[in-house]
Write a protein that holds these residues in place. Sequence first.
Motif, mmCIF file in Angstrom:
data_model
loop_
_atom_site.group_PDB
_atom_site.id
_atom_site.type_symbol
_atom_site.label_atom_id
_atom_site.label_comp_id
_atom_site.label_asym_id
_atom_site.label_seq_id
_atom_site.Cartn_x
_atom_site.Cartn_y
_atom_site.Cartn_z
ATOM 1 N N PRO A 83 0.819 -1.233 -0.114
ATOM 2 C CA PRO A 83 0.057 0.008 -0.038
ATOM 3 C C PRO A 83 0.796 1.155 0.013
ATOM 4 O O PRO A 83 0.489 2.344 -0.646
ATOM 5 N N LEU A 84 2.162 1.200 0.589
ATOM 6 C CA LEU A 84 2.873 2.387 0.781
ATOM 7 C C LEU A 84 3.520 2.480 -0.549
ATOM 8 O O LEU A 84 3.779 3.706 -0.955
ATOM 9 N N MET A 85 3.755 1.560 -1.437
ATOM 10 C CA MET A 85 4.380 1.641 -2.551
ATOM 11 C C MET A 85 3.348 2.115 -3.619
ATOM 12 O O MET A 85 3.879 3.267 -4.489
ATOM 13 N N VAL A 86 2.129 1.845 -3.644
ATOM 14 C CA VAL A 86 1.172 2.658 -4.328
ATOM 15 C C VAL A 86 1.065 4.252 -4.114
ATOM 16 O O VAL A 86 0.842 4.859 -4.876
ATOM 17 N N LEU A 135 7.186 2.352 6.414
ATOM 18 C CA LEU A 135 6.580 3.734 6.167
ATOM 19 C C LEU A 135 7.527 4.512 5.160
ATOM 20 O O LEU A 135 7.210 4.927 3.911
ATOM 21 N N PRO A 136 8.790 5.048 5.547
ATOM 22 C CA PRO A 136 9.448 5.663 4.639
ATOM 23 C C PRO A 136 10.156 4.974 3.591
ATOM 24 O O PRO A 136 10.020 5.541 2.571
ATOM 25 N N PHE A 137 10.522 3.769 3.757
ATOM 26 C CA PHE A 137 11.044 2.876 2.775
ATOM 27 C C PHE A 137 9.959 2.670 1.736
ATOM 28 O O PHE A 137 10.625 2.619 0.387
ATOM 29 N N GLY A 138 8.925 1.992 2.061
ATOM 30 C CA GLY A 138 7.836 1.778 1.191
ATOM 31 C C GLY A 138 7.351 3.043 0.429
ATOM 32 O O GLY A 138 7.444 2.864 -1.091
ATOM 33 N N ALA A 139 7.221 4.102 0.931
ATOM 34 C CA ALA A 139 6.710 5.473 0.337
ATOM 35 C C ALA A 139 7.913 5.805 -0.763
ATOM 36 O O ALA A 139 7.573 6.222 -1.781
ATOM 37 N N VAL A 140 8.863 6.016 -0.126
ATOM 38 C CA VAL A 140 10.254 6.502 -1.204
ATOM 39 C C VAL A 140 10.342 5.725 -2.150
ATOM 40 O O VAL A 140 10.859 6.134 -3.229
ATOM 41 N N THR A 167 16.576 -16.198 1.061
ATOM 42 C CA THR A 167 15.688 -16.663 -0.029
ATOM 43 C C THR A 167 14.409 -15.964 0.133
ATOM 44 O O THR A 167 13.934 -15.521 -0.931
ATOM 45 N N SER A 168 14.045 -15.624 1.495
ATOM 46 C CA SER A 168 12.821 -14.928 1.614
ATOM 47 C C SER A 168 12.957 -13.446 1.170
ATOM 48 O O SER A 168 12.135 -12.937 0.609
ATOM 49 N N ILE A 169 14.098 -12.936 1.399
ATOM 50 C CA ILE A 169 14.516 -11.548 0.810
ATOM 51 C C ILE A 169 14.329 -11.435 -0.489
ATOM 52 O O ILE A 169 13.639 -10.670 -1.173
ATOM 53 N N ARG A 170 14.907 -12.468 -1.237
ATOM 54 C CA ARG A 170 14.926 -12.415 -2.732
ATOM 55 C C ARG A 170 13.497 -12.540 -3.312
ATOM 56 O O ARG A 170 13.055 -11.843 -4.096
ATOM 57 N N LEU A 171 12.745 -13.518 -2.402
ATOM 58 C CA LEU A 171 11.472 -13.682 -3.263
ATOM 59 C C LEU A 171 10.487 -12.449 -2.758
ATOM 60 O O LEU A 171 9.716 -12.133 -3.821
ATOM 61 N N THR A 172 10.759 -11.964 -1.654
ATOM 62 C CA THR A 172 9.722 -10.877 -1.083
ATOM 63 C C THR A 172 10.186 -9.589 -2.111
ATOM 64 O O THR A 172 9.230 -8.765 -2.590
ATOM 65 N N GLN A 173 11.382 -9.295 -2.323
ATOM 66 C CA GLN A 173 11.931 -8.249 -3.334
ATOM 67 C C GLN A 173 11.201 -8.578 -4.829
ATOM 68 O O GLN A 173 10.785 -7.662 -5.442
ATOM 69 N N THR A 174 11.527 -9.976 -5.221
ATOM 70 C CA THR A 174 11.078 -10.122 -6.542
ATOM 71 C C THR A 174 9.513 -9.905 -6.565
ATOM 72 O O THR A 174 8.926 -9.268 -7.643
ATOM 73 N N THR A 175 8.890 -10.348 -5.770
ATOM 74 C CA THR A 175 7.225 -10.145 -5.602
ATOM 75 C C THR A 175 6.864 -8.619 -5.697
ATOM 76 O O THR A 175 5.896 -8.027 -6.398
ATOM 77 N N LEU A 176 7.579 -7.689 -4.798
ATOM 78 C CA LEU A 176 7.455 -6.370 -4.844
ATOM 79 C C LEU A 176 7.585 -5.617 -6.249
ATOM 80 O O LEU A 176 6.969 -4.979 -6.952
ATOM 81 N N ILE A 177 8.904 -6.269 -7.001
ATOM 82 C CA ILE A 177 9.060 -5.530 -8.110
ATOM 83 C C ILE A 177 8.052 -6.148 -9.181
ATOM 84 O O ILE A 177 7.838 -5.375 -10.058
ATOM 85 N N GLY A 178 7.477 -7.340 -9.048
ATOM 86 C CA GLY A 178 6.448 -7.962 -9.799
ATOM 87 C C GLY A 178 5.421 -7.017 -9.885
ATOM 88 O O GLY A 178 4.763 -6.698 -10.840
ATOM 89 N N PHE A 179 4.869 -6.656 -8.811
ATOM 90 C CA PHE A 179 3.738 -5.804 -8.732
ATOM 91 C C PHE A 179 3.887 -4.380 -9.312
ATOM 92 O O PHE A 179 3.259 -3.772 -9.826
ATOM 93 N N THR A 183 2.140 -3.007 -12.640
ATOM 94 C CA THR A 183 1.546 -1.392 -12.749
ATOM 95 C C THR A 183 2.011 -0.598 -13.972
ATOM 96 O O THR A 183 1.034 -0.204 -14.891
ATOM 97 N N ARG A 184 3.411 -0.688 -14.322
ATOM 98 C CA ARG A 184 3.843 0.085 -15.228
ATOM 99 C C ARG A 184 3.384 -0.606 -16.716
ATOM 100 O O ARG A 184 3.046 0.182 -17.554
ATOM 101 N N VAL A 185 3.394 -1.980 -16.780
ATOM 102 C CA VAL A 185 2.756 -2.628 -17.891
ATOM 103 C C VAL A 185 1.366 -2.387 -18.335
ATOM 104 O O VAL A 185 1.261 -2.010 -19.547
ATOM 105 N N VAL A 186 0.716 -2.384 -17.296
ATOM 106 C CA VAL A 186 -0.701 -1.803 -17.364
ATOM 107 C C VAL A 186 -0.693 -0.479 -18.031
ATOM 108 O O VAL A 186 -1.439 -0.353 -18.853
ATOM 109 N N LEU A 187 -0.147 0.279 -17.634
ATOM 110 C CA LEU A 187 -0.101 1.740 -17.955
ATOM 111 C C LEU A 187 0.452 1.892 -19.451
ATOM 112 O O LEU A 187 -0.240 2.667 -20.252
#
Length: 252
Positions: A83-86, A135-140, A167-179, A183-187
Amino acid sequence: MFDFTGLSLSAYLIIFATLAVGYVIFGIVGFGTALVVSPVLAFYVPVSKIVPLLALLDFCAAAVNVGRDGRKANWQELRRLLPLMVAGSLIGAAILLNTRPDVLLLGLGVFVVGYALYSLSGVRPQHQFSPAAALPFGAVGGVFSALFGSGGFVYIIYLTGRIADKTSIRLTQTTLIGFSTFTRVVLFALAGVYLDTSLLWLALLLAPGMLAGTAIGRRITLKMSREQFIRVINLVVLASGIMLLVRYFAAA
Protein backbone atom coordinates in the motif's frame (compact mmCIF):
# COMPACT_ATOMS: atom_id res chain seq x y z
CA MET A 1 8.95 3.17 -35.18
CA PHE A 2 11.74 0.88 -34.01
CA ASP A 3 12.17 -2.17 -36.24
CA PHE A 4 14.05 -5.04 -34.61
CA THR A 5 14.96 -6.38 -38.07
CA GLY A 6 17.26 -3.37 -38.37
CA LEU A 7 19.57 -4.91 -35.77
CA SER A 8 22.67 -6.59 -37.07
CA LEU A 9 23.48 -10.03 -35.73
CA SER A 10 26.40 -8.63 -33.73
CA ALA A 11 24.19 -5.92 -32.18
CA TYR A 12 21.55 -8.47 -31.24
CA LEU A 13 24.16 -10.76 -29.67
CA ILE A 14 25.60 -7.87 -27.65
CA ILE A 15 22.13 -6.93 -26.39
CA PHE A 16 21.26 -10.57 -25.67
CA ALA A 17 24.48 -11.21 -23.71
CA THR A 18 24.13 -7.97 -21.74
CA LEU A 19 20.51 -8.74 -20.95
CA ALA A 20 21.41 -12.22 -19.72
CA VAL A 21 24.01 -10.72 -17.36
CA GLY A 22 21.45 -8.19 -16.13
CA TYR A 23 19.01 -10.97 -15.32
CA VAL A 24 21.66 -12.96 -13.51
CA ILE A 25 21.76 -9.98 -11.13
CA PHE A 26 17.95 -9.91 -11.05
CA GLY A 27 17.92 -13.63 -10.28
CA ILE A 28 20.29 -13.09 -7.35
CA VAL A 29 18.89 -9.95 -5.69
CA GLY A 30 15.49 -9.37 -7.33
CA PHE A 31 16.29 -6.05 -9.02
CA GLY A 32 19.09 -4.22 -10.83
CA THR A 33 18.49 -5.21 -14.45
CA ALA A 34 18.39 -1.64 -15.70
CA LEU A 35 21.82 -0.87 -14.22
CA VAL A 36 23.49 -3.24 -16.67
CA VAL A 37 21.08 -3.32 -19.59
CA SER A 38 19.88 0.27 -20.10
CA PRO A 39 23.24 1.85 -21.02
CA VAL A 40 23.86 -0.81 -23.68
CA LEU A 41 20.30 -0.80 -25.02
CA ALA A 42 20.54 2.96 -25.48
CA PHE A 43 23.07 2.41 -28.28
CA TYR A 44 20.67 0.26 -30.31
CA VAL A 45 17.09 0.93 -29.18
CA PRO A 46 15.21 4.27 -29.01
CA VAL A 47 15.30 5.51 -25.43
CA SER A 48 11.49 5.76 -25.37
CA LYS A 49 11.30 1.99 -25.84
CA ILE A 50 13.78 0.94 -23.14
CA VAL A 51 11.59 1.44 -20.04
CA PRO A 52 8.50 -0.36 -21.45
CA LEU A 53 10.72 -3.16 -22.82
CA LEU A 54 12.45 -3.74 -19.47
CA ALA A 55 9.15 -3.36 -17.58
CA LEU A 56 7.68 -6.19 -19.65
CA LEU A 57 10.74 -8.43 -19.23
CA ASP A 58 11.07 -7.63 -15.50
CA PHE A 59 7.42 -8.49 -14.96
CA CYS A 60 7.85 -11.82 -16.76
CA ALA A 61 11.03 -12.59 -14.80
CA ALA A 62 9.31 -11.75 -11.51
CA ALA A 63 6.28 -13.87 -12.46
CA VAL A 64 8.53 -16.86 -13.24
CA ASN A 65 10.37 -16.54 -9.92
CA VAL A 66 7.22 -15.98 -7.87
CA GLY A 67 5.48 -18.86 -9.63
CA ARG A 68 8.38 -21.15 -8.71
CA ASP A 69 9.18 -19.99 -5.16
CA GLY A 70 6.48 -17.49 -4.21
CA ARG A 71 5.53 -19.34 -1.05
CA LYS A 72 8.92 -18.35 0.38
CA ALA A 73 8.15 -14.63 0.14
CA ASN A 74 7.40 -12.82 3.40
CA TRP A 75 3.78 -11.82 2.86
CA GLN A 76 3.57 -9.97 6.16
CA GLU A 77 6.21 -7.53 4.91
CA LEU A 78 4.51 -7.35 1.52
CA ARG A 79 1.24 -6.34 3.17
CA ARG A 80 3.11 -3.50 4.87
CA LEU A 81 4.99 -2.31 1.80
CA LEU A 82 2.53 -2.68 -1.08
CA PRO A 83 0.00 0.00 0.00
CA LEU A 84 2.88 2.37 0.75
CA MET A 85 4.44 1.62 -2.63
CA VAL A 86 1.17 2.51 -4.36
CA ALA A 87 0.80 5.72 -2.33
CA GLY A 88 4.41 6.64 -3.06
CA SER A 89 3.88 6.02 -6.77
CA LEU A 90 0.95 8.45 -6.78
CA ILE A 91 3.07 11.05 -4.98
CA GLY A 92 5.90 10.47 -7.45
CA ALA A 93 3.54 10.95 -10.38
CA ALA A 94 2.31 14.24 -8.88
CA ILE A 95 5.90 15.43 -8.37
CA LEU A 96 6.75 14.49 -11.94
CA LEU A 97 3.82 16.49 -13.29
CA ASN A 98 4.31 19.59 -11.16
CA THR A 99 8.00 20.04 -10.34
CA ARG A 100 11.52 19.22 -11.49
CA PRO A 101 12.38 16.02 -9.64
CA ASP A 102 16.07 15.98 -10.62
CA VAL A 103 17.22 17.41 -7.29
CA LEU A 104 15.79 14.31 -5.59
CA LEU A 105 18.32 12.24 -7.53
CA LEU A 106 21.16 14.00 -5.75
CA GLY A 107 19.72 13.51 -2.27
CA LEU A 108 18.84 9.88 -2.74
CA GLY A 109 22.08 9.15 -4.59
CA VAL A 110 24.18 10.50 -1.72
CA PHE A 111 22.12 8.55 0.83
CA VAL A 112 22.27 5.28 -1.09
CA VAL A 113 26.03 5.49 -1.77
CA GLY A 114 26.69 6.39 1.87
CA TYR A 115 24.50 3.56 3.16
CA ALA A 116 26.09 0.99 0.84
CA LEU A 117 29.64 2.03 1.74
CA TYR A 118 28.73 1.95 5.44
CA SER A 119 27.25 -1.54 5.08
CA LEU A 120 30.22 -2.83 3.05
CA SER A 121 32.71 -1.45 5.59
CA GLY A 122 31.52 -3.93 8.23
CA VAL A 123 31.93 -1.36 11.00
CA ARG A 124 28.29 -1.29 12.02
CA PRO A 125 26.72 -3.92 14.25
CA GLN A 126 23.89 -6.07 12.95
CA HIS A 127 20.54 -4.37 13.47
CA GLN A 128 16.91 -4.88 12.58
CA PHE A 129 14.55 -2.20 11.35
CA SER A 130 11.27 -1.83 13.19
CA PRO A 131 8.04 -2.49 11.28
CA ALA A 132 7.47 1.29 11.31
CA ALA A 133 10.46 1.67 8.95
CA ALA A 134 8.20 0.28 6.20
CA LEU A 135 6.55 3.71 6.04
CA PRO A 136 9.51 5.75 4.75
CA PHE A 137 11.10 2.94 2.75
CA GLY A 138 7.86 1.82 1.09
CA ALA A 139 6.76 5.34 0.24
CA VAL A 140 10.16 6.54 -0.99
CA GLY A 141 10.58 3.39 -3.08
CA GLY A 142 7.20 4.08 -4.69
CA VAL A 143 8.09 7.72 -5.35
CA PHE A 144 11.31 6.78 -7.14
CA SER A 145 9.68 3.96 -9.04
CA ALA A 146 7.22 6.48 -10.47
CA LEU A 147 9.82 9.20 -11.10
CA PHE A 148 12.71 7.21 -12.49
CA GLY A 149 11.58 3.59 -12.84
CA SER A 150 14.00 2.50 -10.09
CA GLY A 151 12.91 1.89 -6.51
CA GLY A 152 14.18 -1.63 -5.94
CA PHE A 153 17.33 -0.58 -4.10
CA VAL A 154 15.18 1.30 -1.54
CA TYR A 155 13.03 -1.74 -0.81
CA ILE A 156 16.03 -4.06 -0.49
CA ILE A 157 17.63 -1.87 2.18
CA TYR A 158 14.48 -2.29 4.27
CA LEU A 159 14.09 -6.01 3.59
CA THR A 160 17.69 -6.88 4.51
CA GLY A 161 17.10 -5.06 7.79
CA ARG A 162 13.93 -7.04 8.48
CA ILE A 163 14.32 -10.58 7.11
CA ALA A 164 17.01 -13.08 8.08
CA ASP A 165 16.56 -15.70 5.34
CA LYS A 166 18.24 -14.78 2.04
CA THR A 167 15.73 -16.75 -0.06
CA SER A 168 12.85 -14.93 1.62
CA ILE A 169 14.56 -11.58 1.01
CA ARG A 170 15.02 -12.39 -2.69
CA LEU A 171 11.46 -13.63 -3.20
CA THR A 172 9.88 -10.79 -1.23
CA GLN A 173 11.87 -8.29 -3.29
CA THR A 174 11.00 -10.07 -6.53
CA THR A 175 7.30 -10.05 -5.63
CA LEU A 176 7.44 -6.32 -4.92
CA ILE A 177 9.12 -5.68 -8.26
CA GLY A 178 6.52 -7.90 -9.91
CA PHE A 179 3.67 -5.76 -8.56
CA SER A 180 5.52 -2.55 -9.46
CA THR A 181 6.31 -3.60 -13.02
CA PHE A 182 2.80 -5.01 -13.53
CA THR A 183 1.43 -1.55 -12.78
CA ARG A 184 3.82 -0.01 -15.31
CA VAL A 185 3.02 -2.64 -17.93
CA VAL A 186 -0.71 -1.95 -17.56
CA LEU A 187 -0.14 1.81 -17.88
CA PHE A 188 2.04 1.34 -20.97
CA ALA A 189 -0.56 -0.99 -22.46
CA LEU A 190 -3.36 1.53 -21.84
CA ALA A 191 -1.20 4.22 -23.45
CA GLY A 192 -0.85 2.04 -26.53
CA VAL A 193 2.92 1.54 -26.22
CA TYR A 194 2.66 -2.20 -26.81
CA LEU A 195 0.76 -1.70 -30.04
CA ASP A 196 4.24 -1.34 -31.49
CA THR A 197 4.66 -4.98 -32.50
CA SER A 198 8.38 -4.56 -33.11
CA LEU A 199 8.78 -3.91 -29.38
CA LEU A 200 6.90 -7.11 -28.57
CA TRP A 201 8.99 -9.08 -31.06
CA LEU A 202 12.18 -7.75 -29.50
CA ALA A 203 10.94 -8.74 -26.04
CA LEU A 204 10.16 -12.21 -27.37
CA LEU A 205 13.62 -12.55 -28.94
CA LEU A 206 15.27 -11.47 -25.69
CA ALA A 207 13.08 -13.64 -23.45
CA PRO A 208 15.45 -16.67 -23.57
CA GLY A 209 18.25 -14.47 -22.22
CA MET A 210 15.97 -13.27 -19.43
CA LEU A 211 14.96 -16.83 -18.51
CA ALA A 212 18.53 -18.13 -18.64
CA GLY A 213 19.86 -15.22 -16.59
CA THR A 214 17.26 -15.52 -13.83
CA ALA A 215 17.78 -19.29 -13.63
CA ILE A 216 21.55 -18.85 -13.28
CA GLY A 217 21.08 -16.10 -10.70
CA ARG A 218 18.77 -18.33 -8.66
CA ARG A 219 21.33 -21.15 -8.68
CA ILE A 220 24.09 -18.78 -7.59
CA THR A 221 21.95 -17.50 -4.71
CA LEU A 222 21.27 -21.01 -3.43
CA LYS A 223 25.02 -21.56 -3.06
CA MET A 224 25.69 -18.28 -1.22
CA SER A 225 25.87 -17.72 2.51
CA ARG A 226 23.69 -14.92 3.85
CA GLU A 227 26.80 -12.76 4.37
CA GLN A 228 27.84 -13.21 0.73
CA PHE A 229 24.28 -12.50 -0.39
CA ILE A 230 24.08 -9.27 1.63
CA ARG A 231 27.47 -8.18 0.29
CA VAL A 232 26.27 -8.66 -3.30
CA ILE A 233 23.12 -6.69 -2.50
CA ASN A 234 25.17 -3.83 -1.04
CA LEU A 235 27.40 -3.78 -4.13
CA VAL A 236 24.33 -3.54 -6.38
CA VAL A 237 22.85 -0.83 -4.13
CA LEU A 238 26.17 1.06 -4.34
CA ALA A 239 26.11 0.81 -8.14
CA SER A 240 22.50 2.08 -8.09
CA GLY A 241 23.49 5.10 -6.01
CA ILE A 242 26.43 5.90 -8.27
CA MET A 243 24.16 5.70 -11.31
CA LEU A 244 21.73 8.14 -9.67
CA LEU A 245 24.56 10.62 -9.09
CA VAL A 246 25.83 10.17 -12.66
CA ARG A 247 22.31 10.75 -13.93
CA TYR A 248 21.96 13.91 -11.83
CA PHE A 249 25.27 15.47 -12.88
CA ALA A 250 24.77 14.48 -16.51
CA ALA A 251 21.48 16.40 -16.50
CA ALA A 252 22.89 19.40 -14.62
